[in-house]
Design an enzyme around this catalytic site. Structure first.
Site, mmCIF file in Angstrom:
data_model
loop_
_atom_site.group_PDB
_atom_site.id
_atom_site.type_symbol
_atom_site.label_atom_id
_atom_site.label_comp_id
_atom_site.label_asym_id
_atom_site.label_seq_id
_atom_site.Cartn_x
_atom_site.Cartn_y
_atom_site.Cartn_z
ATOM 1 N N ASN A 19 0.873 -1.180 0.000
ATOM 2 C CA ASN A 19 0.000 0.000 0.000
ATOM 3 C C ASN A 19 0.905 1.224 0.000
ATOM 4 O OD1 ASN A 19 -1.766 2.078 0.591
ATOM 5 N ND2 ASN A 19 -2.220 1.379 2.671
ATOM 6 N N LYS A 21 0.062 4.269 -0.242
ATOM 7 C CA LYS A 21 -0.575 5.448 0.374
ATOM 8 C C LYS A 21 -0.360 6.661 -0.535
ATOM 9 C CE LYS A 21 0.031 3.220 4.790
ATOM 10 N NZ LYS A 21 0.146 3.330 6.243
ATOM 11 N N HIS A 104 -9.320 1.242 5.177
ATOM 12 C CA HIS A 104 -8.017 1.435 5.821
ATOM 13 C C HIS A 104 -8.182 2.404 6.992
ATOM 14 C CE1 HIS A 104 -3.895 2.620 6.561
ATOM 15 N NE2 HIS A 104 -3.548 1.485 5.983
ATOM 16 N N GLU A 106 -6.513 4.805 7.941
ATOM 17 C CA GLU A 106 -6.307 6.223 7.614
ATOM 18 C C GLU A 106 -7.553 6.816 6.964
ATOM 19 O OE1 GLU A 106 -2.599 5.571 5.600
ATOM 20 O OE2 GLU A 106 -1.705 5.055 7.533
ATOM 21 N N GLU A 173 -5.142 -4.898 10.874
ATOM 22 C CA GLU A 173 -4.079 -3.907 11.061
ATOM 23 C C GLU A 173 -4.315 -3.145 12.364
ATOM 24 O OE1 GLU A 173 -2.140 -2.683 7.106
ATOM 25 O OE2 GLU A 173 -3.949 -1.494 7.305
ATOM 26 N N GLY A 179 2.977 2.137 10.741
ATOM 27 C CA GLY A 179 3.978 3.188 10.566
ATOM 28 C C GLY A 179 4.760 3.516 11.825
ATOM 29 N N SER A 218 3.669 -2.276 10.284
ATOM 30 C CA SER A 218 5.127 -2.379 10.507
ATOM 31 C C SER A 218 5.697 -3.745 10.128
ATOM 32 C CB SER A 218 5.490 -2.013 11.947
ATOM 33 O OG SER A 218 5.176 -0.652 12.200
HETATM 34 P P1 PGA Z 1 3.136 0.194 7.564
HETATM 35 O O1 PGA Z 1 1.636 0.439 7.008
HETATM 36 O O2 PGA Z 1 3.625 -1.092 6.950
HETATM 37 O O3 PGA Z 1 3.908 1.398 7.074
HETATM 38 O O4 PGA Z 1 3.041 0.110 9.039
HETATM 39 C C1 PGA Z 1 0.735 -0.634 6.875
HETATM 40 C C2 PGA Z 1 -0.574 -0.131 6.341
HETATM 41 O O5 PGA Z 1 -1.021 0.952 6.715
HETATM 42 O O6 PGA Z 1 -1.211 -0.819 5.506
#
Ligand code: PGA
Length: 259
Positions: A19, A21, A104, A106, A173, A179, A218
């Protein structure tokens, strides 16, 4: 592509999804070329998906070879209309995508998306001919309060009818792991994935036993192998570490049966 048998002790072939983003310009297509070359040279035992920003979907679909599938990061519930700035599942498909991520954290956080809206987006993805990755996960306060399973169970209760192992993947998640470089313990991942599996089987019958449940938050080259060893972990949804082909390839290489 989901559903092919795999000699890895897991019933389903794993899916490693990147992803991007809101990251990536035309120059980032060089990472896809690097992925193409590495996957052509070293066949792998998993499916590989990249979800770039909408601006790159068509170009990425042109560059990616057949080992790399392409997906969107969100879609509007409607197929078309006066919704400035939005994109429909049909448009994603038309641009070359075969997948879409919905729900997601976000999107839930910065666009206040509700579970009901996410269910509508899931159905929109299917209507548009896309396979859908539905994201769920608790925030840190909920985990600390011992409510992680309640929250995830509640989010999953909104999944629409019509889901199958051929058209839907769940991504667990934990929001506090996205992140941050922090990941749940392996027993915590196992417990949550087992909890999600039980819900899917209760809701969808034997086919719920075949639905992939990705872990996200992560995932890095150095923790991927251990995470992929967990029962009911069907792959990963990878943010930061999907932006560079070398890191993403190292995660792919950690899937069981790939070396
Ligand atoms: P990350 O993000 O691997 O940077 O923690 C995962 C995600 O938001 O799908």
């Amino acid at each position: 592509m989901i559903g092919r048998g795999a000699p890895n002790g897991k019933e389903m072939r794993l899916l490693i999804a990147g992803n991007w983003k809101m990251n990536g310009l035309g120059a980032s297509l060089a990472e896809i070329k690097a992925l193409n070359e590495a996957l052509a040279a070293n066949p792998v035992n998993c499916d590989v998906l990249i979800c770039p920003p909408a601006s790159l979907i068509a170009r990425l679909a042109n560059v990616a070879n057949r080992d790399v599938a392409v997906g969107g990061q969100d879609c509007h519930p409607k197929p078309a209309g006066a919704f400035t700035g939005d994109i429909s599942a049909e448009m994603l498909k038309d641009a070359g995508a075969n997948w879409v991520i919905v729900g997601h954290s976000e999107r839930r956080q910065y666009h206040t998306e509700s579970d009901m809206l996410i269910a509508d987006k899931t159905k929109a993805g299917w209507r548009g001919g896309l396979k859908v990755i539905v994201c769920v996960g608790e925030v840190e306060a909920e985990r600390l309060a011992g409510k992680a399973e309640d929250i995830v169970g509640d989010q999953l209760s909104f999944l629409p009818d019509g889901a199958s192992s051929a058209n839907m993947v769940i991504a667990y998640e934990p929001v506090w792991a996205i992140g941050t470089g922090r990941v749940p313990t392996i027993p915590d991942i196992a417990a949550m994935h087992g909890f999600i599996r039980d819900i899917l089987v209760k809701r969808y019958g034997p086919d719920g036993g075949k639905m992939l449940i990705l872990y996200g938050g992560s995932v890095k080259p150095d923790n991927a192998r251990e995470i992929f060893g967990v029962k009911d972990v069907g792959g990963a949804l990878v943010g930061g570490a999907s932006l560079k082909a070398a890191d993403f390839l190292a995660i792919i290489a950690a899937t069981p049966g790939t070396s």
